[in-house]
Design a protein around this motif. Structure first.
Motif, PDB file in Angstrom:
ATOM      1  N   PRO A 147     -11.276   0.129   3.333  1.00 57.84           N
ATOM      2  CA  PRO A 147     -10.752   1.476   3.587  1.00 57.84           C
ATOM      3  C   PRO A 147     -10.210   1.675   5.002  1.00 57.84           C
ATOM      4  CG  PRO A 147     -12.725   1.632   2.265  1.00 57.84           C
ATOM      5  CD  PRO A 147     -12.595   0.189   2.677  1.00 57.84           C
ATOM      6  N   ALA A 148     -10.655   0.871   5.969  1.00 53.21           N
ATOM      7  CA  ALA A 148     -10.096   0.971   7.325  1.00 53.21           C
ATOM      8  C   ALA A 148      -8.621   0.593   7.316  1.00 53.21           C
ATOM      9  CB  ALA A 148     -10.868   0.061   8.278  1.00 53.21           C
ATOM     10  N   LEU A 149      -8.293  -0.401   6.534  1.00 52.14           N
ATOM     11  CA  LEU A 149      -6.906  -0.825   6.371  1.00 52.14           C
ATOM     12  C   LEU A 149      -6.073   0.291   5.750  1.00 52.14           C
ATOM     13  CD1 LEU A 149      -4.700  -3.124   6.007  1.00 52.14           C
ATOM     14  CD2 LEU A 149      -5.869  -3.652   3.865  1.00 52.14           C
ATOM     15  N   VAL A 150      -6.616   0.906   4.721  1.00 51.03           N
ATOM     16  CA  VAL A 150      -5.930   2.016   4.050  1.00 51.03           C
ATOM     17  C   VAL A 150      -5.759   3.187   5.004  1.00 51.03           C
ATOM     18  CG1 VAL A 150      -6.080   3.667   2.139  1.00 51.03           C
ATOM     19  CG2 VAL A 150      -6.776   1.289   1.795  1.00 51.03           C
ATOM     20  N   ALA A 151      -6.798   3.471   5.771  1.00 51.69           N
ATOM     21  CA  ALA A 151      -6.737   4.576   6.728  1.00 51.69           C
ATOM     22  C   ALA A 151      -5.617   4.372   7.737  1.00 51.69           C
ATOM     23  CB  ALA A 151      -8.073   4.714   7.449  1.00 51.69           C
ATOM     24  N   LYS A 152      -5.456   3.139   8.210  1.00 53.66           N
ATOM     25  CA  LYS A 152      -4.410   2.854   9.195  1.00 53.66           C
ATOM     26  C   LYS A 152      -3.022   3.048   8.594  1.00 53.66           C
ATOM     27  CE  LYS A 152      -2.635   1.417  13.093  1.00 53.66           C
ATOM     28  NZ  LYS A 152      -2.754   2.220  14.324  1.00 53.66           N
ATOM     29  N   VAL A 153      -2.786   2.489   7.421  1.00 55.97           N
ATOM     30  CA  VAL A 153      -1.462   2.582   6.796  1.00 55.97           C
ATOM     31  C   VAL A 153      -1.116   4.017   6.453  1.00 55.97           C
ATOM     32  CG1 VAL A 153      -0.070   1.918   4.807  1.00 55.97           C
ATOM     33  CG2 VAL A 153      -1.552   0.229   5.905  1.00 55.97           C
ATOM     34  N   LEU A 154      -2.033   4.721   5.830  1.00 51.17           N
ATOM     35  CA  LEU A 154      -1.738   6.078   5.368  1.00 51.17           C
ATOM     36  C   LEU A 154      -1.868   7.107   6.481  1.00 51.17           C
ATOM     37  CD1 LEU A 154      -3.345   6.041   1.824  1.00 51.17           C
ATOM     38  CD2 LEU A 154      -1.086   5.278   2.565  1.00 51.17           C
ATOM     39  N   GLY A 155      -2.762   6.838   7.427  1.00 50.40           N
ATOM     40  CA  GLY A 155      -2.868   7.735   8.578  1.00 50.40           C
ATOM     41  C   GLY A 155      -1.596   7.724   9.393  1.00 50.40           C
ATOM     42  N   ASP A 156      -0.983   6.545   9.537  1.00 52.49           N
ATOM     43  CA  ASP A 156       0.280   6.433  10.259  1.00 52.49           C
ATOM     44  C   ASP A 156       1.401   7.181   9.541  1.00 52.49           C
ATOM     45  OD1 ASP A 156      -0.827   4.947  12.247  1.00 52.49           O
ATOM     46  OD2 ASP A 156       0.037   3.027  11.656  1.00 52.49           O
ATOM     47  N   ASN A 157       1.231   7.381   8.240  1.00 51.60           N
ATOM     48  CA  ASN A 157       2.232   8.095   7.452  1.00 51.60           C
ATOM     49  C   ASN A 157       1.832   9.546   7.187  1.00 51.60           C
ATOM     50  OD1 ASN A 157       4.505   6.107   6.306  1.00 51.60           O
ATOM     51  ND2 ASN A 157       2.599   4.973   6.571  1.00 51.60           N
TER      52      ASN A 157
ATOM     53  N   LEU B 163     -12.036   5.382  11.867  1.00 51.83           N
ATOM     54  CA  LEU B 163     -11.180   5.797  10.749  1.00 51.83           C
ATOM     55  C   LEU B 163     -10.616   7.187  10.993  1.00 51.83           C
ATOM     56  CD1 LEU B 163     -12.417   3.278   9.434  1.00 51.83           C
ATOM     57  CD2 LEU B 163     -12.593   4.572   7.305  1.00 51.83           C
ATOM     58  N   THR B 164     -11.456   8.069  11.518  1.00 51.86           N
ATOM     59  CA  THR B 164     -11.010   9.430  11.808  1.00 51.86           C
ATOM     60  C   THR B 164      -9.904   9.428  12.855  1.00 51.86           C
ATOM     61  OG1 THR B 164     -13.194  10.325  11.273  1.00 51.86           O
ATOM     62  CG2 THR B 164     -11.751  11.702  12.617  1.00 51.86           C
ATOM     63  N   SER B 165     -10.033   8.559  13.856  1.00 51.50           N
ATOM     64  CA  SER B 165      -9.021   8.504  14.915  1.00 51.50           C
ATOM     65  C   SER B 165      -7.689   7.955  14.400  1.00 51.50           C
ATOM     66  CB  SER B 165      -9.521   7.651  16.085  1.00 51.50           C
ATOM     67  OG  SER B 165      -9.568   6.288  15.734  1.00 51.50           O
ATOM     68  N   MET B 166      -7.726   7.277  13.243  1.00 53.07           N
ATOM     69  CA  MET B 166      -6.495   6.756  12.647  1.00 53.07           C
ATOM     70  C   MET B 166      -5.842   7.747  11.687  1.00 53.07           C
ATOM     71  SD  MET B 166      -7.175   2.669  12.039  1.00 53.07           S
ATOM     72  CE  MET B 166      -8.647   2.810  11.048  1.00 53.07           C
ATOM     73  N   GLY B 167      -6.431   8.938  11.577  1.00 51.96           N
ATOM     74  CA  GLY B 167      -5.820   9.970  10.753  1.00 51.96           C
ATOM     75  C   GLY B 167      -6.456  10.175   9.402  1.00 51.96           C
ATOM     76  N   ALA B 168      -7.577   9.489   9.142  1.00 54.15           N
ATOM     77  CA  ALA B 168      -8.282   9.658   7.874  1.00 54.15           C
ATOM     78  C   ALA B 168      -9.410  10.674   8.033  1.00 54.15           C
ATOM     79  CB  ALA B 168      -8.849   8.322   7.405  1.00 54.15           C
ATOM     80  N   THR B 169      -9.928  11.132   6.920  1.00 52.66           N
ATOM     81  CA  THR B 169     -11.144  11.935   6.894  1.00 52.66           C
ATOM     82  C   THR B 169     -12.238  11.080   6.292  1.00 52.66           C
ATOM     83  OG1 THR B 169      -9.946  14.018   6.634  1.00 52.66           O
ATOM     84  CG2 THR B 169     -12.266  13.999   5.976  1.00 52.66           C
ATOM     85  N   HIS B 170     -13.299  10.825   7.057  1.00 54.92           N
ATOM     86  CA  HIS B 170     -14.366   9.981   6.536  1.00 54.92           C
ATOM     87  C   HIS B 170     -15.417  10.815   5.812  1.00 54.92           C
ATOM     88  CE1 HIS B 170     -18.139   7.651   6.504  1.00 54.92           C
ATOM     89  NE2 HIS B 170     -17.304   6.688   6.162  1.00 54.92           N
ATOM     90  N   MET B 171     -15.823  10.333   4.635  1.00 57.87           N
ATOM     91  CA  MET B 171     -16.860  10.991   3.839  1.00 57.87           C
ATOM     92  C   MET B 171     -18.042  10.029   3.718  1.00 57.87           C
ATOM     93  SD  MET B 171     -15.008  13.688   3.055  1.00 57.87           S
ATOM     94  CE  MET B 171     -15.811  14.507   1.675  1.00 57.87           C
ATOM     95  N   SER B 172     -19.225  10.446   4.168  1.00 57.99           N
ATOM     96  CA  SER B 172     -20.401   9.598   4.004  1.00 57.99           C
ATOM     97  C   SER B 172     -20.703   9.421   2.516  1.00 57.99           C
ATOM     98  CB  SER B 172     -21.611  10.217   4.710  1.00 57.99           C
ATOM     99  OG  SER B 172     -21.427  10.199   6.107  1.00 57.99           O
ATOM    100  N   CYS B 173     -21.180   8.228   2.154  1.00 52.16           N
ATOM    101  CA  CYS B 173     -21.367   7.918   0.742  1.00 52.16           C
ATOM    102  C   CYS B 173     -22.450   6.863   0.576  1.00 52.16           C
ATOM    103  CB  CYS B 173     -20.048   7.415   0.149  1.00 52.16           C
ATOM    104  SG  CYS B 173     -20.113   6.942  -1.587  1.00 52.16           S
TER     105      CYS B 173
ATOM    106  N   ILE C 271       0.831  -1.209   0.000  1.00 54.66           N
ATOM    107  CA  ILE C 271       0.000   0.000   0.000  1.00 54.66           C
ATOM    108  C   ILE C 271       0.863   1.256   0.000  1.00 54.66           C
ATOM    109  CG2 ILE C 271      -1.633   1.368   1.371  1.00 54.66           C
ATOM    110  CD1 ILE C 271      -2.891  -1.292   2.265  1.00 54.66           C
ATOM    111  N   LYS C 272       1.846   1.304   0.886  1.00 53.59           N
ATOM    112  CA  LYS C 272       2.711   2.487   0.982  1.00 53.59           C
ATOM    113  C   LYS C 272       3.488   2.720  -0.309  1.00 53.59           C
ATOM    114  CE  LYS C 272       4.578   1.244   4.966  1.00 53.59           C
ATOM    115  NZ  LYS C 272       5.419   1.249   6.195  1.00 53.59           N
ATOM    116  N   GLU C 273       4.013   1.662  -0.894  1.00 54.85           N
ATOM    117  CA  GLU C 273       4.791   1.824  -2.122  1.00 54.85           C
ATOM    118  C   GLU C 273       3.933   2.317  -3.278  1.00 54.85           C
ATOM    119  OE1 GLU C 273       8.236  -1.567  -1.210  1.00 54.85           O
ATOM    120  OE2 GLU C 273       6.808  -1.852  -2.856  1.00 54.85           O
ATOM    121  N   VAL C 274       2.726   1.805  -3.383  1.00 52.86           N
ATOM    122  CA  VAL C 274       1.826   2.243  -4.459  1.00 52.86           C
ATOM    123  C   VAL C 274       1.460   3.714  -4.285  1.00 52.86           C
ATOM    124  CG1 VAL C 274      -0.529   1.996  -5.347  1.00 52.86           C
ATOM    125  CG2 VAL C 274       0.899  -0.028  -5.043  1.00 52.86           C
ATOM    126  N   VAL C 275       1.080   4.091  -3.074  1.00 51.67           N
ATOM    127  CA  VAL C 275       0.659   5.483  -2.836  1.00 51.67           C
ATOM    128  C   VAL C 275       1.846   6.437  -2.951  1.00 51.67           C
ATOM    129  CG1 VAL C 275      -0.313   7.067  -1.125  1.00 51.67           C
ATOM    130  CG2 VAL C 275      -1.321   4.794  -1.451  1.00 51.67           C
TER     131      VAL C 275
END
Length: 220
Positions: A138-148, A166-176, A121-125
């Motif tokens: 997306p919770a998985l993505v939020a953790k990896v990218l939020g940590d970075n 997700l927000t507590s892990m550093g992501a911004t959640h958008m309702s959809c 994930i990190k290498e791709v992003v």
């Protein structure tokens, strides 16, 4: 031809990849002419009886071997994947994304991510290649990218408690809504709720197919 990595997490909604989501994603990618590189971690997993929803006592399976069921054996150990060969990445949902790729299902925001999954994930992003994730992935993505400290914009639909995690892990959640998707233009991330909201396979399919189309359009 675009080469898209797909990270699988087993086979079955309760302990692996959600099969509808995985197959719809693979079909949409194939119809669009993409070359799919399926991958999964080579690790043991706990097993859930899909008739009862209860743990299958004494049963153990391998995530890579179970994932191979979905893609007719055409799969790689994620540890051997070179992300420089990929143009994009897609992660279907299912509890395996939150139990095997990481342990969000057990630890919530304090979860740990499988190191090879985090690497991919990190290498791709970092390489500015697009990434898509649906359902709980997306919770998985939020953790990896939020940590970075990348503050990704993602969606898991409308569930308040999961959105707060997700927000507590550093992501911004958008309702959809289920049939739509969210794009984080800065980080080149596309997410959609799929079975976090879907009441049937056609609802899940519409959002996933739109997500795949957006992912391929974002490839440079």
């Amino acid at each position: 031809m675009a080469k898209v990595g797909v990270i699988l997490s087993g086979c079955g909604v309760y302990d692996g990849s959600e099969i509808h989501e995985a197959v719809i994603s693979l079909l949409a990618l194939n119809r669009a002419g993409a070359d799919v590189v399926s991958m999964a971690p080579n690790m043991e997993q706990t097993v859930i009886n899909h008739l009862t929803g209860e743990p299958a006592e004494g049963a153990s399976r391998n995530v890579l071997e179970e994932s191979a069921r979905i893609v007719r054996g055409e799969i790689q150990d994620i540890a051997k994947v070179d992300t420089t060969d990929l143009d994009a990445l897609f992660i279907p949902g299912g509890f395996g994304a939150a139990k095997n790729l990481c342990d969000f299902a057990f630890k919530g925001p304090d979860c740990d991510v499988h190191p090879e999954v985090a690497r991919v994930i990190k290498e791709v992003v970092t390489a500015k290649k697009p990434l898509a994730a649906v359902c709980i992935a997306p919770a998985l993505v939020a953790k990896v990218l939020g940590d970075n400290k990348l503050a990704p914009q993602v969606t898991i639909g409308t569930d308040k408690d999961t959105a707060e995690a997700l927000t507590s892990m550093g992501a911004t959640h958008m309702s959809c809504p289920v049939r739509e998707f969210v794009i984080d233009e800065k980080n080149k991330i596309i997410t959609s709720p799929a079975y976090m909201l879907a009441g049937n396979i056609s609802e899940a399919a519409e959002g996933i197919e739109k997500t795949v189309a957006a992912l391929l359009k974002m490839i440079d």
